[in-house]
Design a protein around this motif. Structure first.
Motif, mmCIF file in Angstrom:
data_model
loop_
_atom_site.group_PDB
_atom_site.id
_atom_site.type_symbol
_atom_site.label_atom_id
_atom_site.label_comp_id
_atom_site.label_asym_id
_atom_site.label_seq_id
_atom_site.Cartn_x
_atom_site.Cartn_y
_atom_site.Cartn_z
ATOM 1 N N GLU A 127 3.636 -16.529 0.997
ATOM 2 C CA GLU A 127 2.545 -16.763 1.937
ATOM 3 C C GLU A 127 1.670 -15.522 2.076
ATOM 4 O OE1 GLU A 127 1.622 -19.716 3.305
ATOM 5 O OE2 GLU A 127 3.157 -20.421 1.899
ATOM 6 N N PHE A 128 2.283 -14.342 2.057
ATOM 7 C CA PHE A 128 1.484 -13.114 2.065
ATOM 8 C C PHE A 128 0.507 -13.124 0.900
ATOM 9 C CE2 PHE A 128 4.187 -10.649 5.053
ATOM 10 C CZ PHE A 128 3.197 -9.903 5.676
ATOM 11 N N ARG A 129 0.973 -13.509 -0.280
ATOM 12 C CA ARG A 129 0.139 -13.485 -1.483
ATOM 13 C C ARG A 129 -1.074 -14.413 -1.366
ATOM 14 N NH1 ARG A 129 4.014 -15.253 -5.845
ATOM 15 N NH2 ARG A 129 5.831 -13.935 -5.566
ATOM 16 N N LYS A 130 -0.974 -15.437 -0.534
ATOM 17 C CA LYS A 130 -2.070 -16.399 -0.393
ATOM 18 C C LYS A 130 -3.189 -15.900 0.519
ATOM 19 C CE LYS A 130 0.976 -20.442 -0.915
ATOM 20 N NZ LYS A 130 1.504 -21.641 -0.214
ATOM 21 N N ILE A 131 -2.943 -14.853 1.283
ATOM 22 C CA ILE A 131 -3.920 -14.366 2.257
ATOM 23 C C ILE A 131 -5.153 -13.841 1.535
ATOM 24 C CG2 ILE A 131 -4.353 -12.627 4.040
ATOM 25 C CD1 ILE A 131 -1.364 -12.863 4.777
ATOM 26 N N THR A 132 -6.319 -14.187 2.055
ATOM 27 C CA THR A 132 -7.578 -13.766 1.438
ATOM 28 C C THR A 132 -8.493 -13.050 2.432
ATOM 29 O OG1 THR A 132 -8.541 -15.946 1.884
ATOM 30 C CG2 THR A 132 -7.505 -15.607 -0.280
ATOM 31 N N LEU A 133 -7.937 -12.472 3.483
ATOM 32 C CA LEU A 133 -8.768 -11.762 4.459
ATOM 33 C C LEU A 133 -9.537 -10.636 3.775
ATOM 34 C CD1 LEU A 133 -6.258 -11.506 7.444
ATOM 35 C CD2 LEU A 133 -8.270 -12.984 7.296
ATOM 36 N N PRO A 134 -10.832 -10.529 4.033
ATOM 37 C CA PRO A 134 -11.632 -9.503 3.352
ATOM 38 C C PRO A 134 -11.432 -8.112 3.944
ATOM 39 C CG PRO A 134 -12.991 -10.730 4.889
ATOM 40 C CD PRO A 134 -11.638 -11.399 4.895
ATOM 41 N N ASP A 135 -11.902 -7.106 3.191
ATOM 42 C CA ASP A 135 -11.898 -5.710 3.639
ATOM 43 C C ASP A 135 -10.493 -5.201 3.943
ATOM 44 O OD1 ASP A 135 -14.737 -5.677 3.537
ATOM 45 O OD2 ASP A 135 -14.796 -6.659 5.505
ATOM 46 N N ALA A 136 -9.538 -5.664 3.185
ATOM 47 C CA ALA A 136 -8.147 -5.266 3.414
ATOM 48 C C ALA A 136 -7.944 -3.791 3.084
ATOM 49 C CB ALA A 136 -7.218 -6.102 2.550
ATOM 50 N N PRO A 137 -7.103 -3.105 3.859
ATOM 51 C CA PRO A 137 -6.741 -1.737 3.486
ATOM 52 C C PRO A 137 -5.825 -1.750 2.269
ATOM 53 C CG PRO A 137 -5.417 -2.466 5.339
ATOM 54 C CD PRO A 137 -6.411 -3.563 5.073
ATOM 55 N N ALA A 138 -5.704 -0.618 1.615
ATOM 56 C CA ALA A 138 -4.736 -0.488 0.527
ATOM 57 C C ALA A 138 -3.346 -0.357 1.133
ATOM 58 C CB ALA A 138 -5.054 0.733 -0.316
ATOM 59 N N ALA A 139 -2.393 -1.113 0.610
ATOM 60 C CA ALA A 139 -1.019 -1.033 1.107
ATOM 61 C C ALA A 139 -0.413 0.332 0.780
ATOM 62 C CB ALA A 139 -0.171 -2.129 0.475
ATOM 63 N N TYR A 140 0.362 0.855 1.710
ATOM 64 C CA TYR A 140 1.075 2.105 1.459
ATOM 65 C C TYR A 140 2.087 1.888 0.329
ATOM 66 C CZ TYR A 140 3.914 6.246 2.419
ATOM 67 O OH TYR A 140 4.600 7.433 2.318
ATOM 68 N N ARG A 141 2.115 2.770 -0.636
ATOM 69 C CA ARG A 141 2.957 2.651 -1.832
ATOM 70 C C ARG A 141 2.573 1.450 -2.696
ATOM 71 N NH1 ARG A 141 7.418 4.016 1.930
ATOM 72 N NH2 ARG A 141 7.563 1.787 2.250
ATOM 73 N N GLY A 142 1.363 0.913 -2.536
ATOM 74 C CA GLY A 142 0.992 -0.296 -3.254
ATOM 75 C C GLY A 142 0.286 -0.067 -4.568
ATOM 76 N N GLY A 143 0.048 1.210 -4.926
ATOM 77 C CA GLY A 143 -0.649 1.513 -6.159
ATOM 78 C C GLY A 143 0.280 1.480 -7.356
ATOM 79 N N PRO A 144 -0.164 1.989 -8.490
ATOM 80 C CA PRO A 144 0.674 1.995 -9.699
ATOM 81 C C PRO A 144 2.012 2.680 -9.454
ATOM 82 C CG PRO A 144 -1.581 2.619 -10.225
ATOM 83 C CD PRO A 144 -1.499 2.574 -8.723
ATOM 84 N N LEU A 145 3.043 2.168 -10.077
ATOM 85 C CA LEU A 145 4.390 2.717 -9.904
ATOM 86 C C LEU A 145 4.448 4.190 -10.303
ATOM 87 C CD1 LEU A 145 7.191 1.673 -9.017
ATOM 88 C CD2 LEU A 145 7.695 1.269 -11.434
ATOM 89 N N SER A 146 3.636 4.585 -11.261
ATOM 90 C CA SER A 146 3.649 5.973 -11.727
ATOM 91 C C SER A 146 3.317 6.961 -10.628
ATOM 92 C CB SER A 146 2.669 6.143 -12.894
ATOM 93 O OG SER A 146 1.356 5.778 -12.493
ATOM 94 N N GLU A 147 2.628 6.515 -9.575
ATOM 95 C CA GLU A 147 2.307 7.411 -8.465
ATOM 96 C C GLU A 147 3.563 7.892 -7.737
ATOM 97 O OE1 GLU A 147 -2.105 5.556 -7.378
ATOM 98 O OE2 GLU A 147 -0.427 5.297 -5.981
ATOM 99 N N GLN A 148 4.657 7.160 -7.877
ATOM 100 C CA GLN A 148 5.917 7.529 -7.215
ATOM 101 C C GLN A 148 6.832 8.352 -8.127
ATOM 102 O OE1 GLN A 148 5.841 6.559 -4.040
ATOM 103 N NE2 GLN A 148 3.962 5.447 -4.515
ATOM 104 N N ASP A 149 6.382 8.635 -9.347
ATOM 105 C CA ASP A 149 7.282 9.240 -10.336
ATOM 106 C C ASP A 149 7.741 10.639 -9.935
ATOM 107 O OD1 ASP A 149 8.652 9.071 -12.880
ATOM 108 O OD2 ASP A 149 7.206 10.534 -13.629
ATOM 109 N N ALA A 150 6.826 11.497 -9.541
ATOM 110 C CA ALA A 150 7.206 12.881 -9.221
ATOM 111 C C ALA A 150 8.200 12.923 -8.062
ATOM 112 C CB ALA A 150 5.963 13.702 -8.896
ATOM 113 N N GLY A 151 7.935 12.175 -7.003
ATOM 114 C CA GLY A 151 8.843 12.165 -5.853
ATOM 115 C C GLY A 151 10.197 11.587 -6.188
ATOM 116 N N THR A 152 10.194 10.550 -7.028
ATOM 117 C CA THR A 152 11.452 9.911 -7.411
ATOM 118 C C THR A 152 12.309 10.856 -8.248
ATOM 119 O OG1 THR A 152 10.390 7.741 -7.375
ATOM 120 C CG2 THR A 152 12.469 7.927 -8.586
#
Length: 292
Positions: A127-152
């Protein structure tokens, strides 16, 4: 838990409420035991809660939730905490804070095999995936997985001798090797057991939308490893209906969060540390083929 954490107690909350919301001044304030790391939570009377950031990093979340929770509430199949008032900074406390509706329910226990709960969690994610509300913020940790590589990888080095680093590294590398997301969807982005409420094996509510926004669909697969096991994990996967690459990225995201949490909270937050260890054990078992 944090070097920049402010002191908060029930007496402070009582004074803040009495000073800004006289209609609630006589209500009892009781701390809500929680493994939450960013906000302190207090029950106000029988039907309200007070949510106060512990650290500067949580301050903007109060306004974000006030904006988005009323819009998201009618689009989701379970209850979510909608703010009823916003408190302002005061001499004793430097930031905005919120008053929300109290929602009855219990926290689920990691290791559940309930196919009902697994299915309902999967349906929530869908149901989350179906939401189409505009101007959504970027989800925290929602970018490419590689962004977490150094910390991991930094966390893995800290955990040598504590966990099966080789197997954990294999799980992480598999996530990086999986095909990346081809688009963004709405996410909760922090579906930890401490952010869910259940009654028996039924999902009642989802809490804490500070990380919500749009990003990689794999982000909301983390309950498969931080909460579910066996038949429940199978039911969850069937309900969310994702391809193998997304599933492997989801496993890697759950693992990354746990690897970073374990050394940071091992001494200061036993609840978070225990769940992090549980996730690592589940992923290692998945990678090695050992019994979970």
């Amino acid at each position: 838990m944090h070097a920049d954490e402010v002191d908060i107690d029930a007496e402070l909350v009582q004074r803040l409420v009495a000073g800004q919301f006289r209609e609630w001044a006589g209500l009892t304030v009781t701390e809500i035991p929680s493994s939450g790391t960013v906000n302190a939570m207090y029950r106000l009377g029988d039907s309200l809660t007070v949510r106060l950031p512990r650290v500067p990093g949580g301050v903007d979340d109060i306004g974000k939730e006030a904006t988005w929770l009323p819009r998201l509430a009618p689009l989701l199949p379970v209850e979510i905490p909608v703010p009823v008032a916003l408190g302002e900074p005061a001499d004793e406390y430097p930031w905005r804070w919120s008053v929300n509706r109290w929602i009855d329910g219990d926290l689920p226990v990691a290791g559940t095999t309930s196919t009902t709960l697994g299915t309902e969690l999967g349906e929530l994610v869908r149901e989350f995936r179906k939401i189409t509300l505009p101007d959504a913020p970027a989800a925290y940790r929602g970018g490419p997985l590689s962004e977490q590589d150094a910390g991991t990888r930094s966390a893995l080095r800290q955990l040598v001798g504590w966990i099966d680093v080789e197997a954990a590294m294999a799980g992480w590398d598999a996530g990086l090797a999986a095909a990346p997301a081809t688009g963004s969807v709405w996410l909760h982005a922090d579906l930890m057991p401490s952010n869910l409420l259940v009654q028996g094996d039924r999902l009642l509510a989802v809490l804490d939308f500070a990380t919500a926004g749009t990003g990689d669909p794999a982000c909301d697969l983390i309950p498969a490893w931080n909460l579910l096991t066996g038949p429940a994990r199978t039911a969850f996967r069937a309900a969310v209906d994702v391809d193998e690459d997304t599933w492997i990225r989801g496993r890697a995201r759950a693992l990354s969060m746990a690897l970073i949490q374990l050394p940071y909270y091992r001494e200061t937050n036993p609840g978070i540390a225990a769940n992090a260890q549980y996730v690592i054990d589940q992923v290692v078992a998945d990678v090695t083929g050992a019994p979970a």
